[in-house]
Design an enzyme around this catalytic site. Sequence first.
Site, PDB file in Angstrom:
ATOM      1  N   GLU A   1       0.885  -1.162   0.000  1.00 57.76           N
ATOM      2  CA  GLU A   1       0.000   0.000   0.000  1.00 57.76           C
ATOM      3  C   GLU A   1       0.925   1.215   0.000  1.00 57.76           C
ATOM      4  O   GLU A   1       1.822   1.285   0.844  1.00 57.76           O
ATOM      5  CB  GLU A   1      -0.839   0.028   1.277  1.00 57.76           C
TER       6      GLU A   1
ATOM      7  N   LYS B   1       4.568   0.635   9.233  1.00 58.46           N
ATOM      8  CA  LYS B   1       4.597   1.940   8.564  1.00 58.46           C
ATOM      9  C   LYS B   1       3.907   3.007   9.388  1.00 58.46           C
ATOM     10  O   LYS B   1       4.327   4.155   9.408  1.00 58.46           O
ATOM     11  CB  LYS B   1       3.937   1.825   7.188  1.00 58.46           C
TER      12      LYS B   1
ATOM     13  N   ARG C   1       5.958 -12.508   9.836  1.00 59.91           N
ATOM     14  CA  ARG C   1       6.560 -11.193   9.631  1.00 59.91           C
ATOM     15  C   ARG C   1       7.972 -11.191  10.190  1.00 59.91           C
ATOM     16  O   ARG C   1       8.275 -11.906  11.134  1.00 59.91           O
ATOM     17  CB  ARG C   1       5.819 -10.112  10.423  1.00 59.91           C
TER      18      ARG C   1
HETATM   19  P1  ATP Z   1       2.926  -2.179   7.869  1.00 64.35           P
HETATM   20  O1  ATP Z   1       2.349  -2.920   9.034  1.00 64.35           O
HETATM   21  O2  ATP Z   1       4.360  -1.841   8.027  1.00 64.35           O
HETATM   22  O3  ATP Z   1       2.111  -1.022   7.405  1.00 64.35           O
HETATM   23  P2  ATP Z   1       1.724  -3.624   5.798  1.00 64.35           P
HETATM   24  O4  ATP Z   1       1.541  -5.085   5.823  1.00 64.35           O
HETATM   25  O5  ATP Z   1       0.508  -2.783   5.999  1.00 64.35           O
HETATM   26  O6  ATP Z   1       2.912  -3.256   6.736  1.00 64.35           O
HETATM   27  P3  ATP Z   1       1.972  -3.411   2.983  1.00 64.35           P
HETATM   28  O7  ATP Z   1       2.429  -2.254   2.181  1.00 64.35           O
HETATM   29  O8  ATP Z   1       0.555  -3.802   2.892  1.00 64.35           O
HETATM   30  O9  ATP Z   1       2.383  -3.123   4.477  1.00 64.35           O
HETATM   31  O10 ATP Z   1       2.912  -4.664   2.746  1.00 64.35           O
HETATM   32  C1  ATP Z   1       3.264  -5.176   1.506  1.00 64.35           C
HETATM   33  C2  ATP Z   1       3.690  -6.599   1.694  1.00 64.35           C
HETATM   34  O11 ATP Z   1       4.785  -6.664   2.595  1.00 64.35           O
HETATM   35  C3  ATP Z   1       2.582  -7.440   2.287  1.00 64.35           C
HETATM   36  O12 ATP Z   1       2.488  -8.634   1.551  1.00 64.35           O
HETATM   37  C4  ATP Z   1       3.024  -7.692   3.692  1.00 64.35           C
HETATM   38  O13 ATP Z   1       2.585  -8.954   4.130  1.00 64.35           O
HETATM   39  C5  ATP Z   1       4.550  -7.624   3.590  1.00 64.35           C
HETATM   40  N1  ATP Z   1       5.136  -7.193   4.862  1.00 64.35           N
HETATM   41  C6  ATP Z   1       4.830  -6.098   5.571  1.00 64.35           C
HETATM   42  N2  ATP Z   1       5.513  -6.051   6.726  1.00 64.35           N
HETATM   43  C7  ATP Z   1       6.281  -7.166   6.755  1.00 64.35           C
HETATM   44  C8  ATP Z   1       7.232  -7.703   7.692  1.00 64.35           C
HETATM   45  N3  ATP Z   1       7.519  -7.082   8.828  1.00 64.35           N
HETATM   46  N4  ATP Z   1       7.836  -8.865   7.382  1.00 64.35           N
HETATM   47  C9  ATP Z   1       7.569  -9.484   6.224  1.00 64.35           C
HETATM   48  N5  ATP Z   1       6.706  -9.034   5.300  1.00 64.35           N
HETATM   49  C10 ATP Z   1       6.054  -7.893   5.557  1.00 64.35           C
HETATM   50 MG    MG Z   2      -1.101  -3.585   4.780  1.00 63.40          MG
END
Ligand code: ATP
Ligand code: MG
Length: 555
Positions: free
Chosen positions: A35, A273, A263
């Site tokens: 996102e 984020k 994660r």
């Molecule tokens: P955040 O919690 O940091 O906002 P998010 O999951 O909302 O992370 P996205 O931009 O939706 O962020 O993530 C893109 C991809 O990265 C998704 O497939 C998510 O599962 C993966 N991802 C996000 N954070 C991690 C992490 N700490 N370890 C591994 N993969 C991750």
């Molecule tokens: Mg997300």
Amino acid sequence: MSEAASRPSNFIRQIIDEDLKAGRHSMIHTRFPPEPNGYLHIGHAKSICLNFGIAEDYQGQCNLRFDDTNPEKENIDYVKSIQQDVQWLGFQWSGEVCYSSNYFDQLYQFAIDLIEQGKAYVDFLTPEEIRQYRGTLTEPGKNSPHRDSSIEANLAAFEKMRAGEFEEGKACLRAKIDMSSPFMVLRDPVLYRVRFAHHHQSGDKWCIYPMYDFTHCISDALEGITHSICTLEFQDNRRLYDWVLDNLSMDWNPRPHQYEFSRLNLEYTVTSKRKLNSLVTEGYVSGWDDPRMPTVAGLRRRGYTPLSIREFCKRIGVSKQENMVEMAMLEACIRDDLNEHAPRAMAVLDPVKIVIENYPADKVEVLKAPIHPQNEAMGEREITFSREVWIEREDFREEANKKYKRLVLGKEVRLRNAYVIKAERIEKDANDQITTIFCSYDPETLGALPEGRKVKGVIHWVSAQTAVPAEFRLYDRLFQVPNPGAAEDFHAAINPDSLSVQHGYAEQGLVQAAVGQAYQFERQGYFCLDPDSAADRLIFNRTVGLRDTWAKISD
Ligand code: ATP
Ligand code: MG
């Protein structure tokens, strides 16, 4: 080791191997679906290495797709930084960058499809009422009074939503699934909501936006993704994704399947984020690329290389086990890389002046030093020697026992790559601070052992005549506790001393350093030139020390 043997193995790759063997797929298609609501962090790097790595190893494809359903939290700066970071890590997506917003027309039609099948309805409860009606983990939810409206009424109401006839929060489209499902995500989730927001891709075309869950699974299916890989918190959402894909009047081929892995959590930092955003907006750090941030941009500015981050992702592996990775693991990866590749140089971070009284005042001698002592092929550099040099303040003592192998009053030490000097006397200021150490040098000791005596200590130095002034930014952990994300208020766990700045000197060749260029400053660690530098103001970030000091710090 053959390339295949060096490939990581994990449960997702095993699933893919089985799918290929059973003929369920002939081509593997993955995606990385951020996102665009922040910069990428080290956790995303894990996901990027996994998704792009699989596509590379199986000669498949990997899309970069922005799941951009939240225009109020997104912007084009994030869209650009994410592309830059993925490429910097060494990956290239298949074809054009994809955006879920490119599918808004199709998503709208899919929503109508569900309404026409009696599987979605327009609800007029307020967001607060929707929350109350949803129930809890132990209590079933209640049906909305609008749940059984006619298909015609729902189609008309949805069209009105699209036409902007409802204010935000006054109407939404919901899936008609099961208000008493043990899975909260299946209790008639919202599919569309009204938002009078400008979108960075679709502009002002829409005033209704599809929800993430509805969009994400359909986008995967439209792109022909075979393996939708994501983190474990989306495990329950998978039930909703399956419901959506199975209930639309479509025969998906391939039909994406989701697999979840754990994660990455890194000690002494946060990988969310939302939390990182608050560090930026509330001024705890200088920006998303502050070298203390666990963002890809921050790590890059700190001096991390793409190779070191990819190696880290390889070492941590992929599993379903929730865990917390030690910072030392990440640091070991960059240390290994820079130890092999970084040119050596000398810099004095906390200088005190040496005057060599038996060295001619007008003489400047050019000496040679290896760029990398273990790699002759990297060649030599020129350093200058002169009557006045800078050494580290902590490399001199008026008195010391034998364990102290540096300069002591009345004793000798070798200046690295140069001569043996002896401290004769010192001068102090009114505050009892040493201002100058007067020394003598032995002219016979350049590249040669001193006659008739042993000199064990070697210290680094720079010529006061030619050295360039430099600022050194030394970083410590950003948080004081191993798991700040678990703290009630993670701001309270911030380390107030995570940055310390020193002003000293670097050997003159470093005026030519390029931004991002890494060096090993002998005895001080690995550093790289910061983009804040100017021709007359060199700024170096310490990437990492020479040895692991984390274990010691936590004692
Ligand atoms: P955040 O919690 O940091 O906002 P998010 O999951 O909302 O992370 P996205 O931009 O939706 O962020 O993530 C893109 C991809 O990265 C998704 O497939 C998510 O599962 C993966 N991802 C996000 N954070 C991690 C992490 N700490 N370890 C591994 N993969 C991750
Ligand atoms: Mg997300």
